[in-house]
Write a protein that holds these residues in place. Structure first.
Motif, PDB file in Angstrom:
ATOM      1  N   LEU A  62      37.328  35.309  37.881  1.00 29.06           N
ATOM      2  CA  LEU A  62      37.155  36.722  37.531  1.00 29.06           C
ATOM      3  C   LEU A  62      36.446  36.861  36.185  1.00 29.06           C
ATOM      4  O   LEU A  62      35.488  37.641  36.047  1.00 29.06           O
ATOM      5  N   VAL A 115      43.565  39.521  45.436  1.00 30.21           N
ATOM      6  CA  VAL A 115      42.800  39.833  44.230  1.00 30.21           C
ATOM      7  C   VAL A 115      41.422  39.204  44.288  1.00 30.21           C
ATOM      8  O   VAL A 115      40.421  39.827  43.911  1.00 30.21           O
ATOM      9  N   TYR A 116      41.357  37.966  44.750  1.00 25.60           N
ATOM     10  CA  TYR A 116      40.058  37.320  44.913  1.00 25.60           C
ATOM     11  C   TYR A 116      39.153  38.143  45.841  1.00 25.60           C
ATOM     12  O   TYR A 116      37.963  38.335  45.569  1.00 25.60           O
ATOM     13  N   HIS A 135      38.171  41.665  43.948  1.00 24.87           N
ATOM     14  CA  HIS A 135      37.827  41.735  42.522  1.00 24.87           C
ATOM     15  C   HIS A 135      36.393  42.190  42.248  1.00 24.87           C
ATOM     16  O   HIS A 135      36.129  42.812  41.222  1.00 24.87           O
ATOM     17  N   LEU A 186      35.398  45.032  39.623  1.00 26.24           N
ATOM     18  CA  LEU A 186      34.566  44.605  38.505  1.00 26.24           C
ATOM     19  C   LEU A 186      33.320  45.486  38.377  1.00 26.24           C
ATOM     20  O   LEU A 186      32.969  45.942  37.279  1.00 26.24           O
ATOM     21  N   THR A 243      39.251  45.293  35.106  1.00 18.99           N
ATOM     22  CA  THR A 243      39.277  44.506  36.339  1.00 18.99           C
ATOM     23  C   THR A 243      40.676  43.962  36.605  1.00 18.99           C
ATOM     24  O   THR A 243      41.176  44.040  37.733  1.00 18.99           O
ATOM     25  N   GLY A 244      41.313  43.422  35.575  1.00 18.08           N
ATOM     26  CA  GLY A 244      42.658  42.892  35.749  1.00 18.08           C
ATOM     27  C   GLY A 244      43.651  43.966  36.150  1.00 18.08           C
ATOM     28  O   GLY A 244      44.419  43.791  37.110  1.00 18.08           O
ATOM     29  N   CYS A 288      42.776  45.465  39.745  1.00 14.35           N
ATOM     30  CA  CYS A 288      43.166  44.560  40.835  1.00 14.35           C
ATOM     31  C   CYS A 288      44.684  44.566  41.016  1.00 14.35           C
ATOM     32  O   CYS A 288      45.179  44.571  42.151  1.00 14.35           O
ATOM     33  N   TYR A 290      46.494  45.865  44.431  1.00 21.74           N
ATOM     34  CA  TYR A 290      47.343  44.908  45.157  1.00 21.74           C
ATOM     35  C   TYR A 290      48.777  45.409  45.259  1.00 21.74           C
ATOM     36  O   TYR A 290      49.351  45.448  46.351  1.00 21.74           O
TER      37      TYR A 290
END
Length: 362
Positions: free
Chosen positions: A21, A289-290, A293, A297, A322-323, A326, A330
């Motif tokens: 990320l 998350v992958y 993302h 982003l 982004t963190g 996500c 989720y």
């Protein structure tokens, strides 16, 4: 077959996705971002390229190693038909869904940011990794079950003996050297949807399985000699950066890549092989998350890049956006809506009493 729970491998998967990320966010601030389909900041943070060049030779191969290890652990409770069904649900379904429903989201944001005509674009994008893994499973599953059927035979005995020596893991690098000599990639770190990425990932996936298959010999070796591997990696990175401007001959980068990975495995085995509630949560969250993302982003880049603030602050803000984005998607959408869960690699059922399992069991 061992039933030891390997929390360090779970942690390494989580850490590798976290680095992915941050790496992707750092691309936004490089002059060449548009050439790889990323939104580009008008100002550059080229100083980020120094740590990025250290990461980019091993971050993706590490994920393939860990994915191969995951297959070994998944085989403990499943026959080949059950495992193939599980991999279809956990990998192929999210891969297909992501191509048609997730990738177009960040492409819409890209088009809007650059005032392009909005058009639907379905493609693999960052999800190429999942497609590769599913193909590897199809190709290698017969061999994996054959090796397990052999048990503690001669093959396992020879491998155990080799991996008990500090030079044993380095021998693995020779296969990666042969790959780059045959494929001749334009750039070593250009993995996405390239033959180099496919074969490099294939080797890492295969050896990831093999390294847990043979037992503790490899892990005791990387534990004891972890600083040797890291030291070699640092020296090779220094040579690469000073003499070659970050892109050394492929055979040198293949060796450096594996030295970083073996050192990381040794550190993880020493410090991360312990359970925690944080790991229980993150090991399930990391896969969804992958998948999501990139559009989070891109949304962060679209909102933050036009603001008047120092460039470093923009980078930090996009990382935070982004963190947090996500996490919220989720936790409050993917994790809690039943029909969405399998589309992101989770099981159907969710409830307060849901038992958190290691991602290695999936």
């Amino acid at each position: 077959m061992t039933t030891e729970r390997r929390h360090d491998i779970d942690w390494l998967r989580v850490i590798a996705i976290g680095l992915l990320l941050i790496y992707h966010i750092a691309i936004i601030f490089q002059p060449w971002a548009l050439f790889v389909g990323f939104i580009k900041s008008d100002e550059s943070l080229e100083a980020l390229w120094t740590p990025m060049t250290m990461l980019n030779v091993w971050r993706i191969p590490l994920l393939f190693y860990v994915s191969g290890m995951g297959v070994y652990f998944a085989m403990r409770k499943r026959n080949w038909k059950q495992l193939l069904l599980e991999r279809t649900k956990r990998i192929l379904l999210p891969f297909a869904f992501g191509i048609v429903a997730i990738v177009p989201l960040h492409m819409f944001i890209f088009q809007k940011y650059y005032n392009m005509p909005l058009d639907y674009y379905a493609g693999q994008a960052h999800l190429w990794f999942l497609g590769n893994i599913f193909v590897y499973v199809l190709i290698l599953l017969p061999l994996f079950y054959y090796l397990n059927k052999l048990g503690n035979g001669k093959i396992k005995s020879v491998l155990t003996s080799l991996m008990g020596h500090p030079g044993g893991p380095l021998l693995i690098s020779l296969f990666f050297v042969i790959e780059v000599l045959l494929v001749k990639p334009q750039l070593f770190a250009l993995y996405a949807q390239t033959w180099h990425g496919f074969f490099n990932g294939f080797l890492a996936f295969f050896f990831g399985f093999l390294l847990v298959y043979i037992g503790k010999a490899f892990w005791q070796t990387v534990l004891k000699w972890r600083w040797l591997y890291i030291g070699l990696a640092i020296i090779m990175y220094g040579v690469r950066y000073v003499l070659f401007g970050a892109e050394a001959p492929g055979y040198l980068m293949a060796i450096e890549s594996n030295c970083w990975i073996f050192g990381v495995f040794g550190l993880g085995y020493k410090y991360l092989n312990k359970p925690s509630k944080t790991l229980n949560y993150l090991s399930k969250a990391v896969y969804p998350v992958y998948i999501i993302h990139m559009f989070v982003l891109y949304a962060g880049a679209m909102l933050i890049l036009p603001l008047e603030m120092p460039i470093l602050v923009k980078f930090i803000c996009i990382v935070a956006f982004t963190g947090l984005g996500c996490y919220l998607i989720y936790e409050f959408i993917i994790r809690r809506i039943g029909f969405l869960r399998p589309l992101f690699g989770l099981k159907w059922k969710f409830g307060k009493a849901e038992k958190q399992k290691s991602i290695l069991e999936y």
